[in-house]
Structures are given as structure tokens and as C-alpha cells.
Design a protein around this motif. Structure first.
Motif, PDB file in Angstrom:
ATOM      1  N   LEU A  70       0.846  -1.187   0.000  1.00 38.12           N
ATOM      2  CA  LEU A  70       0.000   0.000   0.000  1.00 38.12           C
ATOM      3  C   LEU A  70       0.885   1.242   0.000  1.00 38.12           C
ATOM      4  CD1 LEU A  70      -2.728   1.419   0.174  1.00 38.12           C
ATOM      5  CD2 LEU A  70      -2.612   1.219   2.664  1.00 38.12           C
ATOM      6  N   VAL A  71       0.622   2.111  -0.968  1.00 39.93           N
ATOM      7  CA  VAL A  71       1.364   3.362  -1.099  1.00 39.93           C
ATOM      8  C   VAL A  71       0.372   4.465  -1.430  1.00 39.93           C
ATOM      9  CG1 VAL A  71       3.046   4.633  -2.490  1.00 39.93           C
ATOM     10  CG2 VAL A  71       3.526   2.289  -1.820  1.00 39.93           C
ATOM     11  N   LYS A  72       0.571   5.622  -0.828  1.00 39.42           N
ATOM     12  CA  LYS A  72      -0.218   6.798  -1.162  1.00 39.42           C
ATOM     13  C   LYS A  72       0.723   7.890  -1.659  1.00 39.42           C
ATOM     14  CE  LYS A  72      -4.236   6.239   1.827  1.00 39.42           C
ATOM     15  NZ  LYS A  72      -5.227   6.504   0.779  1.00 39.42           N
ATOM     16  N   VAL A  73       0.337   8.556  -2.739  1.00 39.19           N
ATOM     17  CA  VAL A  73       1.161   9.610  -3.320  1.00 39.19           C
ATOM     18  C   VAL A  73       0.270  10.784  -3.660  1.00 39.19           C
ATOM     19  CG1 VAL A  73       2.872   8.001  -4.248  1.00 39.19           C
ATOM     20  CG2 VAL A  73       0.918   8.654  -5.641  1.00 39.19           C
ATOM     21  N   GLY A  74       0.833  11.968  -3.603  1.00 35.24           N
ATOM     22  CA  GLY A  74       0.074  13.153  -3.957  1.00 35.24           C
ATOM     23  C   GLY A  74       0.747  14.408  -3.464  1.00 35.24           C
ATOM     24  N   VAL A  75      -0.061  15.401  -3.092  1.00 34.44           N
ATOM     25  CA  VAL A  75       0.439  16.679  -2.591  1.00 34.44           C
ATOM     26  C   VAL A  75      -0.327  17.037  -1.330  1.00 34.44           C
ATOM     27  CG1 VAL A  75       1.157  17.536  -4.854  1.00 34.44           C
ATOM     28  CG2 VAL A  75      -1.180  17.953  -4.082  1.00 34.44           C
ATOM     29  N   VAL A  76       0.316  17.830  -0.491  1.00 36.47           N
ATOM     30  CA  VAL A  76      -0.306  18.282   0.750  1.00 36.47           C
ATOM     31  C   VAL A  76       0.249  19.670   1.065  1.00 36.47           C
ATOM     32  CG1 VAL A  76       1.469  17.182   2.153  1.00 36.47           C
ATOM     33  CG2 VAL A  76      -0.748  17.683   3.169  1.00 36.47           C
ATOM     34  N   SER A  77      -0.590  20.538   1.623  1.00 37.03           N
ATOM     35  CA  SER A  77      -0.157  21.889   1.960  1.00 37.03           C
ATOM     36  C   SER A  77       0.526  21.897   3.314  1.00 37.03           C
ATOM     37  CB  SER A  77      -1.347  22.844   1.959  1.00 37.03           C
ATOM     38  OG  SER A  77      -2.219  22.534   3.028  1.00 37.03           O
ATOM     39  N   GLY A 104       3.950   9.874 -12.568  1.00 33.44           N
ATOM     40  CA  GLY A 104       4.291  11.280 -12.497  1.00 33.44           C
ATOM     41  C   GLY A 104       3.146  12.083 -11.927  1.00 33.44           C
ATOM     42  N   ILE A 105       3.479  13.187 -11.275  1.00 30.34           N
ATOM     43  CA  ILE A 105       2.478  14.091 -10.713  1.00 30.34           C
ATOM     44  C   ILE A 105       2.745  15.480 -11.274  1.00 30.34           C
ATOM     45  CG2 ILE A 105       1.585  15.163  -8.616  1.00 30.34           C
ATOM     46  CD1 ILE A 105       2.245  12.639  -7.111  1.00 30.34           C
ATOM     47  N   CYS A 106       1.688  16.114 -11.779  1.00 35.96           N
ATOM     48  CA  CYS A 106       1.777  17.469 -12.311  1.00 35.96           C
ATOM     49  C   CYS A 106       0.904  18.376 -11.458  1.00 35.96           C
ATOM     50  CB  CYS A 106       1.333  17.506 -13.771  1.00 35.96           C
ATOM     51  SG  CYS A 106       1.427  19.154 -14.517  1.00 35.96           S
ATOM     52  N   LEU A 107       1.513  19.331 -10.785  1.00 30.92           N
ATOM     53  CA  LEU A 107       0.799  20.273  -9.924  1.00 30.92           C
ATOM     54  C   LEU A 107       0.781  21.638 -10.596  1.00 30.92           C
ATOM     55  CD1 LEU A 107      -0.576  21.020  -7.251  1.00 30.92           C
ATOM     56  CD2 LEU A 107       1.703  21.485  -6.309  1.00 30.92           C
ATOM     57  N   ASP A 108      -0.432  22.150 -10.831  1.00 30.43           N
ATOM     58  CA  ASP A 108      -0.623  23.473 -11.416  1.00 30.43           C
ATOM     59  C   ASP A 108      -1.220  24.376 -10.343  1.00 30.43           C
ATOM     60  OD1 ASP A 108      -1.075  25.710 -12.913  1.00 30.43           O
ATOM     61  OD2 ASP A 108      -2.120  24.690 -14.555  1.00 30.43           O
ATOM     62  N   LYS A 129      -5.032  22.640  -9.847  1.00 28.89           N
ATOM     63  CA  LYS A 129      -5.286  21.269 -10.290  1.00 28.89           C
ATOM     64  C   LYS A 129      -4.046  20.424 -10.098  1.00 28.89           C
ATOM     65  CE  LYS A 129      -8.843  22.238 -13.762  1.00 28.89           C
ATOM     66  NZ  LYS A 129      -9.247  22.067 -15.181  1.00 28.89           N
ATOM     67  N   VAL A 130      -4.254  19.138  -9.855  1.00 28.56           N
ATOM     68  CA  VAL A 130      -3.174  18.175  -9.752  1.00 28.56           C
ATOM     69  C   VAL A 130      -3.540  16.965 -10.597  1.00 28.56           C
ATOM     70  CG1 VAL A 130      -4.142  17.137  -7.650  1.00 28.56           C
ATOM     71  CG2 VAL A 130      -1.721  16.816  -8.188  1.00 28.56           C
ATOM     72  N   GLY A 131      -2.597  16.498 -11.396  1.00 31.32           N
ATOM     73  CA  GLY A 131      -2.826  15.359 -12.266  1.00 31.32           C
ATOM     74  C   GLY A 131      -1.833  14.246 -12.002  1.00 31.32           C
ATOM     75  N   PHE A 132      -2.284  13.014 -12.167  1.00 30.41           N
ATOM     76  CA  PHE A 132      -1.457  11.826 -11.959  1.00 30.41           C
ATOM     77  C   PHE A 132      -1.280  11.151 -13.311  1.00 30.41           C
ATOM     78  CE2 PHE A 132      -3.519  12.886  -8.039  1.00 30.41           C
ATOM     79  CZ  PHE A 132      -2.563  12.662  -7.062  1.00 30.41           C
ATOM     80  N   TYR A 133      -0.013  10.904 -13.689  1.00 36.79           N
ATOM     81  CA  TYR A 133       0.322  10.489 -15.055  1.00 36.79           C
ATOM     82  C   TYR A 133       1.045   9.148 -15.085  1.00 36.79           C
ATOM     83  CZ  TYR A 133      -0.782  15.108 -16.978  1.00 36.79           C
ATOM     84  OH  TYR A 133      -1.418  16.253 -17.383  1.00 36.79           O
ATOM     85  N   ASP A 134       0.823   8.453 -16.180  1.00 35.08           N
ATOM     86  CA  ASP A 134       1.704   7.357 -16.564  1.00 35.08           C
ATOM     87  C   ASP A 134       2.924   8.014 -17.195  1.00 35.08           C
ATOM     88  OD1 ASP A 134       3.096   5.297 -17.739  1.00 35.08           O
ATOM     89  OD2 ASP A 134       1.360   4.379 -18.714  1.00 35.08           O
ATOM     90  N   CYS A 167      -7.733  16.174 -10.644  1.00 33.36           N
ATOM     91  CA  CYS A 167      -8.737  16.737  -9.754  1.00 33.36           C
ATOM     92  C   CYS A 167      -8.293  18.123  -9.309  1.00 33.36           C
ATOM     93  CB  CYS A 167      -8.972  15.832  -8.543  1.00 33.36           C
ATOM     94  SG  CYS A 167      -7.504  15.656  -7.500  1.00 33.36           S
ATOM     95  N   GLU A 168      -9.182  18.822  -8.646  1.00 36.71           N
ATOM     96  CA  GLU A 168      -8.881  20.136  -8.124  1.00 36.71           C
ATOM     97  C   GLU A 168      -8.294  20.015  -6.726  1.00 36.71           C
ATOM     98  OE1 GLU A 168     -12.399  22.461  -8.277  1.00 36.71           O
ATOM     99  OE2 GLU A 168     -12.480  22.525 -10.470  1.00 36.71           O
ATOM    100  N   VAL A 169      -7.487  20.985  -6.361  1.00 37.76           N
ATOM    101  CA  VAL A 169      -6.866  20.990  -5.049  1.00 37.76           C
ATOM    102  C   VAL A 169      -6.666  22.437  -4.625  1.00 37.76           C
ATOM    103  CG1 VAL A 169      -4.520  20.922  -5.959  1.00 37.76           C
ATOM    104  CG2 VAL A 169      -4.953  20.052  -3.670  1.00 37.76           C
ATOM    105  N   ASP A 170      -6.808  22.696  -3.338  1.00 40.58           N
ATOM    106  CA  ASP A 170      -6.637  24.040  -2.805  1.00 40.58           C
ATOM    107  C   ASP A 170      -5.145  24.343  -2.696  1.00 40.58           C
ATOM    108  OD1 ASP A 170      -6.766  26.439  -1.581  1.00 40.58           O
ATOM    109  OD2 ASP A 170      -7.612  25.730   0.312  1.00 40.58           O
ATOM    110  N   CYS A 171      -4.642  25.273  -3.520  1.00 38.60           N
ATOM    111  CA  CYS A 171      -3.220  25.618  -3.550  1.00 38.60           C
ATOM    112  C   CYS A 171      -2.959  26.986  -2.931  1.00 38.60           C
ATOM    113  CB  CYS A 171      -2.696  25.582  -4.984  1.00 38.60           C
ATOM    114  SG  CYS A 171      -2.780  23.986  -5.785  1.00 38.60           S
TER     115      CYS A 171
END
Length: 766
Positions: free
Chosen positions: A601-608, A682-686, A691-696, A706-710
Motif C-alpha cells: 500500500l502506497v499513497k502519493v500526492g500533494v499536501v499543503s 508522475g504528478i503534475c501540480l498546477d 489542479k493536480v494530475g497523476f500520469y503514466d 482533480c482540483e486541489v486548494d493551492c
């Protein structure tokens, strides 16, 4: 006194002319035959004060200085052609930008910040005109080079033999100068009898000077060390192959080198040289046979070259003939179509001209109207009325009888031009290189690697071409790069684009066909590189970082068993968080990583940063799979869905699967939200669009966005549970295999000091 002077002069003359090459004293030197060995490779003239380079090649002292001045000017002017115009004596081209880049990258300073007349830089790289290699001259530059007095003496002999009828004039006579009768080795000047008596009076120290016959070759009686100018050389360094003094051996650059006495070195080198010369003389018949064979090869090469030129000319003549035929046919077709169209348009113009008053059809009809006999009028007017009606209809719906455009006759030669541009000498023996798609990748830059299928007939140089796929422009030109190795790093590629790469090998004028094109996709945003933060939230008991902090592995096992031993009911699980050491405040950025296939189990993403602090102070079980809204785990409420207003986004990976977070409109079937886990993610943070996107990352295909509060500073976040490992993708350096310092893309991390040592790990209770 006169006898003593005569004896001294003879001794000095013997030392000057015979001391360094007495093994050949009995041999008659054919000066004309050895002239090739006496030519400077830089100025192509006889040596003047030659210096011995560390590579054992000889160059005139003046040429060395001029080459270094030229190189310095090339650094200052960017390698411009004008930098070499001030040195007409040197017949070499100015250093290329590749050589300048190579010298500057090697870490040596080439006359940086010195005056024009100063020749003592820190360290100097000199492009030897003899071997075409960059030679390190050391800290003293050309001041540390020995002058080749032996070669200088031989050159002087050659000059004297060539100008036997030309006398050496006195250096001190008033005009007109007299012919010199002797040369003083101490004064380094030539004198006639009268001037010698004036400048060397009896009873003075100058009277003790040594003199020889007239010469222009003045050499010191004792060879001094160029590094320690007051010391004479008395040893020979076997490592550097040059004479040294005792100070060089005691504490200089030759302290740890193996040295021998000068007499031993003299004897050894003299014996070796004599044996080698005797061997060459004994093989004179073999040398002559080789010369005869080379003469035949010269003639054969000349004939074969002319034949190849004739065949190539015939091939191009055939192409020209085909093109001329195609050209003639195309021009004939255009001319025929033009004539037909002109005839139709002229006829139509004449018909419309007849519709004018008192002209053509209208004029004829006006004359018919004057007919008063009814039967005759009716007989003529019926047919005329039909023609008038047709003219009226054509006037209402006017259409030209022929098109003026010749768009159908445009010759598309783009493919043929590409084929002709690739026209070259192909060789069946030169194998086609193959681009290694596993070793080639694109991140912040592109690194393209290739290899030859076989080991024979390897290419001397490769040409790598690449171009961008552009739907608006069909024929995008290829960009070409010459490469001496089998890999190349390419910068300045556009984001979110596809590029085609191909390579071919060259060996002399022979080239291989192009390799198969390989398509690679650039990331949707500039790639960044970072490391794991080992001070914030890092649980060293269950997480293991590599020394470079680019890979993390969870060590589930004994500590987890000890924690579970105290639990009698339910389950006990943990998620161990770790974040990147780079914060992102604005802009659009991309990073990639690889998750090991065995990961549970692995979780990946962004956090403020605000969310990180909230998690630190939150004591309830917020990371349980049942309660976490974006975990992808469907053991909780079926009504739970992802909330885009959260200042964090984490997706779940594991067991070789990628779990798309559940949304309100998603079906209840969880299988539709499960995708195969790519080899690289890959992760693309705009931050600008939130928005944040998860890529092959292999195909640069977006799997989920999805949208994310930046509103705050965002950080790459990772979490592991059970056996798992994550490897960050490292930035591509300018040279493959070299590390490069990452650029600053965003603001630095700003977290409270008390949080830097708090582990982010929460127990899961049933």
C-alpha cells in the motif's frame, strides 16, 4: 695564450656540435632527406628555438605563444574567425567551439585574467598541433618547457648546408658589416677579427670567453631547470620522461616519481636509440618493399578514386535526367492546360462582347428588328430569339468558362527533397545503430542512448536527429547534432509535446541508414528534482532512506508485530508519511517516481503546509481506510466521495494497481476505478489553476486529475504501509551519469521547528 684559446675554442666547438649526438658523429647526415623532421607542425617552417611539449612533440617558441594568444582571443570573442588574423605566421585554424567547451569543462584555466605579456597562468591547456590533443603545461605554462637544443643544432646544420655560400656577418661592425670569423658562446654574438679584439680585450674576463667558428646557434653550456632557474638538471624522471634537478625530486612535482641519474639515462637512451637505428637500417630492404607497395597503392587509389567519381557523376546525371524529363512533362501539361483555358475564356469574352449595343449578337438582332416583311422576320427571328434567351440566362448566372487557378498543377516535392537530403554513401558493413528505449528517457531534459548490434565496423561519429510532432505543420525540419559517444543529452524541449528521434553512424565518408524512429513524450510541465525530507515526519524505525534521500522503503515486520501483540481485538495498521524537501508556491511543475511492484500500500500526492501541521496535531484516526475519503478503499461508506476543497490530494497504489479516487457520479462497481500500475508515475501540480494530475510517466498519459486548494505552499507527499518502496526519478544531468544541481523552482519549506522531529504515524483501531 693563443694555444690555450685555441684549445678552449676547439673544446667548446666540440661540445656545441657533437656532445648530444656523438652516436651519429661518424654518420654523414643527408640534410635534404631529414628536412621533414625539422619542420614545425604549426608554422610549417624550420624550427626556431623549439620547445619540447609534455607529449614529446616540438613547436617553435614563437608559435606556442601565438597559439596561446589565438586560443585566448577565441575565448574572448567566442571563437570568431577574426581572432586568428593577427597571427599570419601560424597556418592553423582558430580553435573550434567544441575544443573551447572541452577545455573549459575540464576545470583548467586558460590564461584567465592575465596580461597580454604574461605567460605564467595557473594551469594551461595547450592544443598540440602535432598530435591534436590538449596538453597540460602545468602551473608555469611555457616557462616550464625545455628548449630542444639538440634539434636546434641539427636545424642550424641544415641551414648552414643550405646556405653554404652565404656568410654570417659581424654583429658589431659599422655599415657595411664585415664577414664574421668567430662567434662567442658567452656573448651569443658573431664578430670579425677587429671587433672581437675590441670587445674581448686582453687581460679582461671577456678574454676568457669561449668562441667557435661563425654560427647562429648559441646554446648554454649547462642545461638549467626551468622550474628552478638556478639549478642544473642532473637527473631524469622516468615517469614524465624529462630531465629534472634535485629540488624537483626533493619537494617539487616529481617528489614521488622514479628518477635515475643523468649519466644512466644518457647511457640507456643512447643504447636504445642506437639499437633501434641499427634495426631500422637492417630492415632497409623491407622498408623499400613497403615503399614500393605504397607506391602501387597510391596509383591504385588514384584510379579507384577517379572511377568512383565517374560512377557517382553518372548516378547524379541519371537523377538529373529523370528530373529534366519530369520537368519537361510537367511544363508541357501546364502549357496545354493554359492554352485550353485561354481559348475558352477568349471565346466567352467574345460572346459577352457581342451582347453590347451595336456589337455582335445584339447588333445583329437590332438589324433584324428593322425587317418590315412579317414572313421574313418570323423566319429569322425564331432562331435569333433562342440565342438571345441563352445569352440572357448566361448573363443572370455568370460563370467563367475556365478556372484561372493552377492549384492542381502544384508539384509536391517534400518527400523527394527529404530523400535527396539523405542521399549519401551507404555501406553494408556499417551496421544500423539502435536506440535503446529502456535507457532513453525524458524528464527535465532528454537523454537518448543507442548501441550498435555488432562490435565490428563501429562508427567514428554519430548524427542524432530529432523533431517535434506538430499537427499544424506536416513537414517539420529535423534538428541535427553530431555526437562522438553513444548517448546525448538534449535540452530546451517544449513541454507536453511528442518528439521523434533517429540516429545514424558515420565512418569517414561512409554512413549507415537511419535507425528506427523512437517517439518520446515530454512531461506536461518542467520537471523538478528533490529529495525526501528526513527531519519532518520521518519514522526511522519503519522507514529506510538511501544516502542520497531519493529512495524510501518501509520495513514492516518486527516493530509492527510488537505493536500488534498488545492488541487483542481488531487490527493494528500504520501509514508512515514522508514528504519532499521542496515546497511549491506557484507555477506548474512535474515530478516522477517509481513504485516497486511488491509494494502492498502506497499513497502519493500533494499536501499543503497547513494540512501537515493539522495532521501533526490531530489525534483521531484520520488515516484509516474506512474514514479517509480519497483512499480508494471501499470498505467505508458508499456515499463517501472526494472533496475538491481539501488542501491535499492522495491517491492509493498497491498490489500493482492504481486506484482512482471515488467521485459522487462514479458507479458502485470498484473494478471500473482500478487501473494497472505503470512502471513510472508522475504528478503534475498546477498551482495557478488549482489542479493536480497523476500520469503514466512512460507514455505521459493522464490517469486522473482533480482540483486541489493551492492557497498555501504545497509539498510532494508519500505514505507507505507494509512492504513498499518508492524511488524518485532523478534529474538528467548535462552529461549522462553526472549529477547536477537542481534549480530553485519554488519557495523553501517553512514549517514550525517543533514539527520537524514529530513522526507522522497513526494507529488504526478496529
Amino acid at each position: 695564450m693563443h694555444g690555450r684559446d685555441t684549445h678552449r675554442a676547439r673544446a667548446a666547438h666540440a661540445f656545441t656540435t657533437h656532445s648530444c649526438f656523438s652516436p651519429l658523429s661518424d654518420m654523414k647526415v643527408a640534410t635534404k632527406s631529414i628536412e621533414r623532421e625539422l619542420i614545425c607542425p604549426a608554422c610549417k617552417e624550420l624550427f626556431t628555438h623549439p620547445l619540447i611539449l609534455p607529449c614529446q612533440h616540438n613547436v617553435c617558441h614563437k608559435c606556442v605563444k601565438e597559439i596561446l594568444f589565438t586560443l585566448e582571443d577565441s575565448f574572448a570573442d567566442g571563437g570568431s574567425e577574426s581572432s586568428n588574423q593577427s597571427s599570419p605566421r601560424i597556418r592553423i585554424s582558430s580553435p573550434s567551439m567544441d575544443r573551447i567547451d572541452r577545455i573549459s569543462r575540464s576545470g583548467f584555466a586558460v590564461y584567465t585574467g592575465r596580461k597580454r605579456n604574461s605567460l605564467t597562468p595557473r594551469t594551461t591547456l595547450f592544443p598540440c598541433p602535432g598530435c591534436q590533443h590538449d596538453i597540460d603545461l602545468g602551473e608555469r605554462g611555457i616557462n616550464g618547457l625545455f628548449r630542444n637544443f639538440t634539434l636546434e643544432t641539427i636545424v642550424e646544420r641544415h641551414r648552414q648546408a643550405a646556405r653554404a655560400a652565404i656568410a654570417i656577418m659581424c654583429d658589431f661592425c659599422k655599415p657595411p658589416p664585415q664577414e664574421s670569423t668567430k662567434s662567442c658562446m658567452d656573448c651569443s654574438a658573431s664578430y670579425c677579427n677587429e671587433c672581437f679584439k675590441v670587445h674581448h680585450p686582453w687581460g679582461t674576463l671577456k678574454a676568457q670567453h669561449e668562441y667557435v667558428g661563425p654560427t647562429t646557434n648559441f646554446r648554454p653550456k649547462i642545461l638549467m631547470c626551468p622550474e628552478h632557474e638556478m639549478e642544473r638538471v642532473n637527473m631524469y624522471c622516468e615517469i614524465c620522461r624529462r630531465p629534472v634537478c634535485h629540488l624537483c625530486k626533493l619537494g617539487g612535482s616529481h617528489a614521488n616519481h622514479r628518477v635515475t641519474t643523468m649519466s644512466t639515462a644518457y647511457k640507456t637512451l643512447k643504447e636504445k636509440l642506437s639499437k633501434d637505428i641499427e634495426y631500422l637500417i637492417s630492415k632497409e630492404s623491407q622498408v623499400k618493399a613497403h615503399i614500393s607497395q605504397l607506391g602501387l597503392l597510391l596509383k591504385e587509389t588514384e584510379c579507384n578514386g577517379e572511377r568512383a567519381k565517374e560512377e557517382a557523376s553518372q548516378s547524379f546525371e541519371k537523377l538529373i535526367h529523370v528530373l529534366e524529363e519530369k520537368k519537361s512533362a510537367a511544363l508541357r501539361a501546364i502549357e496545354a492546360s493554359k492554352n485550353i483555358r485561354l481559348d475558352k475564356l477568349r471565346t466567352q469574352a467574345e460572346e459577352y462582347q457581342g451582347l453590347l449595343e451595336n456589337n455582335g449578337l445584339v447588333g445583329y438582332a437590332q438589324e433584324v428588328l428593322k425587317e418590315t416583311d412579317q414572313s421574313c422576320f418570323v423566319q429569322t427571328a425564331k432562331q435569333l430569339h433562342v440565342r438571345i434567351q441563352k445569352a440572357t440566362e448566361s448573363l443572370k448566372s455568370f460563370r467563367p468558362a475556365a478556372e484561372s487557378s493552377f492549384e492542381d498543377f502544384v508539384v509536391d516535392t517534400a518527400k523527394q527533397e527529404q530523400i535527396l537530403s539523405d542521399l549519401s554513401f551507404y555501406s553494408n558493413g556499417l551496421e544500423i545503430p539502435e536506440i535503446n528505449e529502456e535507457q532513453s528517457r525524458i524528464y527535465n531534459k532528454a537523454v537518448i542512448s543507442w548501441e550498435s548490434p555488432g562490435k565490428t565496423d563501429a562508427a567514428d561519429i554519430y548524427v542524432l536527429e530529432y523533431r517535434k510532432f506538430n499537427r499544424e505543420e506536416e513537414n517539420v525540419m529535423w534538428q541535427e547534432i553530431e555526437v562522438c559517444s553513444k548517448s546525448k543529452v538534449i535540452s530546451d524541449l517544449d513541454d507536453d509535446s511528442s518528439y521523434a528521434f533517429r540516429v545514424r553512424g558515420y565512418k569517414g565518408s561512409i554512413c549507415s541508414p537511419w535507425s528506427k524512429e523512437v517517439i518520446l513524450h515530454t512531461p506536461p510541465a518542467p520537471g523538478i528534482a528533490f529529495s525526501y525530507m528526513h527531519k519532518c515526519g520521518y519514522n526511522s524505525e519503519r522507514l529506510l532512506l538511501n544516502p542520497r534521500r531519493t529512495a524510501v522503503e518501509s520495513r514492516a515486520g518486527f516493530p509492527l508485530l510488537l505493536g500488534a501483540e498488545r492488541i487483542q481485538a481488531g487490527c493494528y495498521t500504520t501509514l508512515d508519511y514522508i514528504i519532499g524537501d521542496t515546497g511549491i508556491a506557484k507555477g506548474k511543475h512535474f515530478w516522477a517516481f517509481r513504485v516497486e511492484a511488491y509494494s502492498y500500500l502506497v499513497k502519493v500526492g500533494v499536501v499543503s503546509s497547513a494540512k501537515i501541521q493539522k495532521l501533526f496535531h490531530n489525534t483521531h484516526d484520520v488515516t484509516s481506510p474506512r474514514y479517509e475519503q480519497d483512499s480508494g478503499h471501499d470498505s467505508g461508506s458508499e456515499d463517501a466521495c472526494f472533496d475538491s476543497s481539501q488542501p491535499f490530494t492522495l491517491v492509493t497504489l498497491g498490489m500493482k494497481k492504481f486506484f482512482i479516487p471515488k467521485a459522487a457520479a462514479d458507479p458502485k462497481d470498484a473494478a471500473s476505478r482500478v487501473l494497472p500500475l505503470p512502471s513510472c508515475l508522475g504528478i503534475c501540480l498546477d498551482c495557478d489553476s488549482g489542479k493536480v494530475g497523476f500520469y503514466d510517466a512512460g507514455r505521459m498519459k493522464c490517469l486522473y486529475e482533480c482540483e486541489v486548494d493551492c492557497s498555501g505552499i504545497m509539498y510532494p507527499a508519500f505514505a507507505l504501509m507494509g512492504s513498499a518502496a518508492i524511488h524518485l526519478e532523478e534529474a538528467i544531468a548535462a552529461k549522462p551519469g553526472n549529477s547536477s544541481s537542481s534549480r530553485v523552482f519554488c519557495s523553501s519549506m517553512q514549517l514550525p521547528v517543533q514539527l520537524l522531529t514529530m513522526p507522522i504515524s497513526f494507529p488504526k483501531r478496529g
